[in-house]
Each structure stands twice: as structure tokens, then as C-alpha cells.
Design a protein around this motif. Structure first.
Motif, PDB file in Angstrom:
ATOM      1  N   ARG A  78      37.156  58.220  32.471  1.00 33.03           N
ATOM      2  CA  ARG A  78      35.961  58.736  31.778  1.00 33.03           C
ATOM      3  C   ARG A  78      35.007  57.605  31.423  1.00 33.03           C
ATOM      4  O   ARG A  78      33.789  57.756  31.521  1.00 33.03           O
ATOM      5  CB  ARG A  78      36.360  59.462  30.486  1.00 33.03           C
ATOM      6  N   ILE A 137      33.274  56.369  34.581  1.00 32.93           N
ATOM      7  CA  ILE A 137      32.254  57.336  35.007  1.00 32.93           C
ATOM      8  C   ILE A 137      31.006  57.214  34.117  1.00 32.93           C
ATOM      9  O   ILE A 137      29.876  57.166  34.608  1.00 32.93           O
ATOM     10  CB  ILE A 137      32.825  58.776  34.982  1.00 32.93           C
ATOM     11  N   ARG A 160      27.267  56.215  35.373  1.00 30.65           N
ATOM     12  CA  ARG A 160      26.171  57.193  35.245  1.00 30.65           C
ATOM     13  C   ARG A 160      24.994  56.640  34.450  1.00 30.65           C
ATOM     14  O   ARG A 160      23.878  57.124  34.599  1.00 30.65           O
ATOM     15  CB  ARG A 160      26.682  58.482  34.608  1.00 30.65           C
ATOM     16  N   ALA A 213      22.693  58.227  38.857  1.00 33.94           N
ATOM     17  CA  ALA A 213      23.222  59.578  38.689  1.00 33.94           C
ATOM     18  C   ALA A 213      23.849  60.125  39.964  1.00 33.94           C
ATOM     19  O   ALA A 213      24.516  61.145  39.935  1.00 33.94           O
ATOM     20  CB  ALA A 213      22.102  60.521  38.243  1.00 33.94           C
ATOM     21  N   ASP A 214      23.629  59.431  41.086  1.00 30.50           N
ATOM     22  CA  ASP A 214      23.999  60.038  42.367  1.00 30.50           C
ATOM     23  C   ASP A 214      25.258  59.443  42.989  1.00 30.50           C
ATOM     24  O   ASP A 214      25.421  59.453  44.199  1.00 30.50           O
ATOM     25  CB  ASP A 214      22.823  59.912  43.341  1.00 30.50           C
ATOM     26  N   VAL A 215      26.145  58.919  42.152  1.00 31.11           N
ATOM     27  CA  VAL A 215      27.398  58.352  42.668  1.00 31.11           C
ATOM     28  C   VAL A 215      28.441  59.458  42.814  1.00 31.11           C
ATOM     29  O   VAL A 215      28.510  60.373  41.999  1.00 31.11           O
ATOM     30  CB  VAL A 215      27.900  57.247  41.705  1.00 31.11           C
ATOM     31  N   ILE A 216      29.218  59.375  43.894  1.00 36.51           N
ATOM     32  CA  ILE A 216      30.349  60.295  44.070  1.00 36.51           C
ATOM     33  C   ILE A 216      31.581  59.629  43.453  1.00 36.51           C
ATOM     34  O   ILE A 216      31.944  58.515  43.845  1.00 36.51           O
ATOM     35  CB  ILE A 216      30.594  60.576  45.567  1.00 36.51           C
ATOM     36  N   PHE A 217      32.189  60.305  42.474  1.00 38.81           N
ATOM     37  CA  PHE A 217      33.409  59.769  41.875  1.00 38.81           C
ATOM     38  C   PHE A 217      34.612  60.358  42.604  1.00 38.81           C
ATOM     39  O   PHE A 217      34.704  61.576  42.764  1.00 38.81           O
ATOM     40  CB  PHE A 217      33.465  60.096  40.379  1.00 38.81           C
TER      41      PHE A 217
END
Lengths: 214, 226
Positions: B57, B60, B64, B68-72
Motif C-alpha cells: 500500500r 502504491i 501514485r 497515475a498511470d502505473v500498472i501495479f
């Protein structure tokens, strides 16, 4: 979650062709539909109470939906459809579903008659609860759609299923799917779903970029 | 369009050698977290994936705040899996593509990182090497000719002037679900073209002190962050 094969030596022939099962409310739509209807009709408190009880797990989704249906059943169908039809969609996700409609599926407990206006905008296969018009013209509730059942049906056709959702009622969908994507475009995905997810993404365009590889 | 389409940061591990009780990606070096420096270097890469596990968490949330456009990609089994397995989780659906991989515990020199990215052009693989040798080195055995440096293998025992620098461009298929270290896996594909980078790996308290000292001396080293 059904474990996808971790083996990388055997190429996956289905790669890029998984079935994609989208939750509707708060995933494809930018707001929850039933609360939006309730707000319009000044029934928001009643609906919120039921939503909270459901989210806390105190009543089952099916029971909750039947109660919510009771609250809204006497509202003219055209009025509900007006409201549903004006619910905002995530533009990227909606465009993706239109472009790849053959492998996209909307899985929602919502009533087919109520969400009908959205079906024309998102022309893929929908799994919904079933309603019909009774002799007096009032909507009657038939079978409530269990999300887990929809995923089982999709898996039985042999393809991998990717489930995309944000809330507690998506947990049964994730339990049956091969891959789970927790989506936080409208609000943070609920913890239970996050903890089952393979991926977590926070905006529609990013979700679509990921889906294009699955 | 950036030269590199896909990048994966492996940030799932526990960082036990440093023992701050936080993932190494979240270590503050002169006012910025290690992962913030990395995300800055990757700002032109469209598809950035961060593998999260330990304190996911917090990782992440930190990512962020930057973009905002990251793939976790979640690796809940992070305590029992290797970095290679984390990278596999993120790249297994990118078959046929090349992926830039980096370790969440390293601060890269911005100028050399840019050169590395530029050298990735028209290539499907490129490994990074550094000429500053750490305390617990993975040596990069090299050969040099008119076309540049080539890594002939990585080794813990055969000494060299160069060390593996935890950054590479590789075809996604190289990233298998195996318990071997990343460098060992890459050795299987040697010879591999190589490019020198400057990097500050943060494995120990001493590394961290050296990293902070370097950035205090040379604030632009890791890039001009906004």
C-alpha cells in the motif's frame, strides 16, 4: 482465484484472447447506478442503508438486490431508464469494450430492464438480473444474477477469464476468474478485492493498456 | 513515443539487509524516495509496471503521487520469491516485446541512464554494467571490440573491472518463473551487448550514506526532479 499457469516455457496459445468480464457500477460507469437512481427519486437514505449493510456483509447481495428492487419497483420504467441512460461512462473503457466487443462481457447484478439504455451504448454480451413487465405494467423481478455464475459460464467455454471490478460484490467474480484486476478509477478498490487481485490500476486508459496485453 | 515501450520496477522485496522496516524503494535519499528518482528517469516510458509486495500500500501510494498511470503487479508471495519471479509476473503477458527491467533499490545517474535508453534503440537486449565495484559484487565479464562492450557472462567468482548494475533491456521471454538470480538467468543468453551506467545501489547502511553523500555533492546526479 483460479491459478493461471506460472510456467513460461509453454507458450500460452490463448495469450491476448482472454475473456474480459467487467463489473458495471464504478468500473465502466463513473458512478454507481442504483444510488444515482435513488438520489433522483429522493430515496437515497433507504438505498444507502442497504448498500452499507451489503458492504459490511450483513445481508447477501441477492437479498440486498431484492430489497432495493422493492424500493424502486413502483417507479415507472421509463423514468429509471432515463436516469440510467444519463449515467456517465469511462470514455476509454467504453471505447475499448466497443472495439473488442466479442471478448468483453458486462457482469452486473443490476436489472436488465433498468440498464437497457446502456446495453445499446456498450454492445457486448451482458450478464444481468432478469426482470419482466407484469400484467399491470409494473416490473417484476426474476432471477438475480450471481457474478460467480457468469464467470463459471465464461470459463466453461475454454478461455481464460480476466475479471475487472472495484467492490465487495466483485469478490465472487474474482474467486472464479483466472486473473483479477482491482480497478480504482472511481474510488479505492475495497481491501478484500485488492488482496485477491493480480493487478491494481487507477485509471481507465491504464486499464485498457493492460487489457490489450491479456 | 519513447524508445522503450515497457518498463518494470521490481519493488516487492523486503530489503532485509538494510532493515529500515520499509521497502528499499521508499528509502529517502536527500528528500526524495528512491522510486521517485526511478519514475523520473522513466517519465517518457508509456507502460510502467511496478511489482509490489512488502508494504504494497505504501509503495502504491508513493508511486501514485508521481504518476497515475502505473500498472501495479501484485506479488503476495514476495517473501518466498526471487526478483526474477517478480519480473516474470509483470512481463509474462508481454511476449514478443522487450522490457526494461530495474531493481527498486538503485539510484541511477540521470545522464548515463539517458545514454542507456538511447542505446536501447533498435535493440531487443542491452545490459547495464558499472565500474564501481560494490562490497558483494556480481562481476560482469566483458569483451570489447569496435562495436562496443559485450558481457560474456556474470559471475560472483570470476573478477572483473565491471559489475552487473541491475538494469537491462530484455525480451520478456527471458523473464521466467525461476528461483535463480536475474544475473544468472541473463548469463544464459550471453554474449549480450552492454552499456555503462553510473549507479548507487543501496544494500547497506554504508551504501545509503555513500548515496546521500553523492547526491549532496552532486544534486543533479539522479536528474532534475520537479
Amino acid at each position: 482465484m483460479k491459478q493461471r499457469s506460472m510456467s513460461s516455457s509453454s507458450p500460452d496459445p490463448k495469450s491476448g484472447r482472454s475473456s474480459l468480464a467487467f463489473d458495471l457500477d464504478g468500473t465502466v460507469t463513473r458512478e454507481e447506478i442504483l444510488p444515482a437512481i435513488a438520489r433522483e427519486l429522493d430515496l437515497f437514505d433507504e438505498m444507502s442503508l442497504l448498500t452499507d449493510l451489503t458492504l459490511r456483509g450483513e445481508i447477501s447481495f441477492e437479498r440486498s438486490f431484492r430489497l432495493r428492487f422493492q424500493i424502486l419497483r413502483n417507479v415507472p420504467l421509463a423514468r429509471i431508464q432515463d436516469i440510467t441512460g444519463s449515467v456517465r461512462l469511462d470514455p476509454d473503457i467504453a471505447a475499448f469494450i466497443r472495439a473488442e466487443a466479442d471478448r468483453c462481457f458486462i457482469v452486473t447484478g443490476n436489472l436488465d430492464l433498468w440498464v437497457a439504455p446502456l446495453m445499446t451504448v456498450l454492445p457486448c454480451r451482458w450478464f444481468c438480473s432478469k426482470g419482466h413487465l407484469g400484467p399491470t405494467g409494473a416490473v417484476e423481478l426474476g432471477e438475480v444474477q450471481l457474478k460467480s455464475r457468469a464467470i463459471r459460464e465464461l470459463r466453461s467455454s475454454g478461455s481464460d477469464v480476466v475479471a475487472i471490478g472495484d467492490s465487495s460484490n466483485d469478490v465472487p467474480m474474482f474467486e472464479e476468474a483466472d486473473v483479477g484486476i482491482a480497478y480504482g478509477g472511481v474510488h479505492e478498490p475495497v481491501a478484500a478485492l485488492h488482496e485477491m487481485a493480480d493487478y491494481v490500476v487507477y485509471d481507465g486508459a491504464t486499464l485498457c493498456r493492460l487489457l490489450a496485453t491479456l | 513515443m519513447s524508445i522503450v515501450g515497457h518498463a518494470v520496477i521490481a519493488a516487492a522485496g523486503v530489503g532485509s539487509r538494510l532493515g529500515h522496516g520499509i521497502p528499499k524503494a521508499l528509502i529517502d535519499v536527500c528528500g526524495r524516495l528512491i522510486i521517485e528518482y526511478q519514475l523520473h528517469l522513466l517519465r517518457d516510458v508509456e507502460d510502467v509496471r511496478v511489482v509490489v509486495g512488502y508494504h504494497e500500500r505504501a509503495v502504491i501510494a508513493a508511486v501514485r503521487r508521481v504518476r497515475a498511470d502505473v500498472i501495479f503487479v501484485r506479488n503476495p508471495a514476495y517473501r518466498h520469491t526471487t526478483t526474477l519471479q517478480s519480473l516474470h509476473l509483470a512481463a509474462r503477458d508481454l511476449r514478443g516485446k522487450s522490457v526494461l527491467i530495474l531493481d527498486g533499490d538503485t539510484v541511477y545517474g540521470a545522464r548515463s541512464f539517458a545514454t542507456f535508453l538511447e542505446t536501447c534503440r533498435e535493440r531487443s537486449s542491452l545490459v547495464s554494467i558499472a565500474d564501481e565495484i560494490s562490497e558483494d559484487p556480481v562481476y560482469a565479464n566483458t569483451a570489447e571490440d569496435a562495436d562496443g562492450i559485450t558481457v560474456t557472462g556474470f559471475s560472483r567468482t570470476v573478477p572483473s573491472h565491471y559489475e552487473w548494475a541491475n538494469l537491462a533491456l530484455v525480451p520478456a521471454d527471458y523473464l521466467t518463473n525461476d528461483e535463480t538470480p536475474v544475473f544468472e538467468r541473463l548469463s544464459a543468453f550471453a554474449p549480450l551487448p552492454a552499456c555503462r551506467v553510473e549507479r548507487l545501489e543501496v544494500d547497506t547502511e554504508k551504501d545509503l550514506a555513500a548515496c546521500r553523500a553523492r547526491l549532496e555533492r552532486d544534486p543533479g546526479f539522479a536528474g532534475d526532479l520537479p
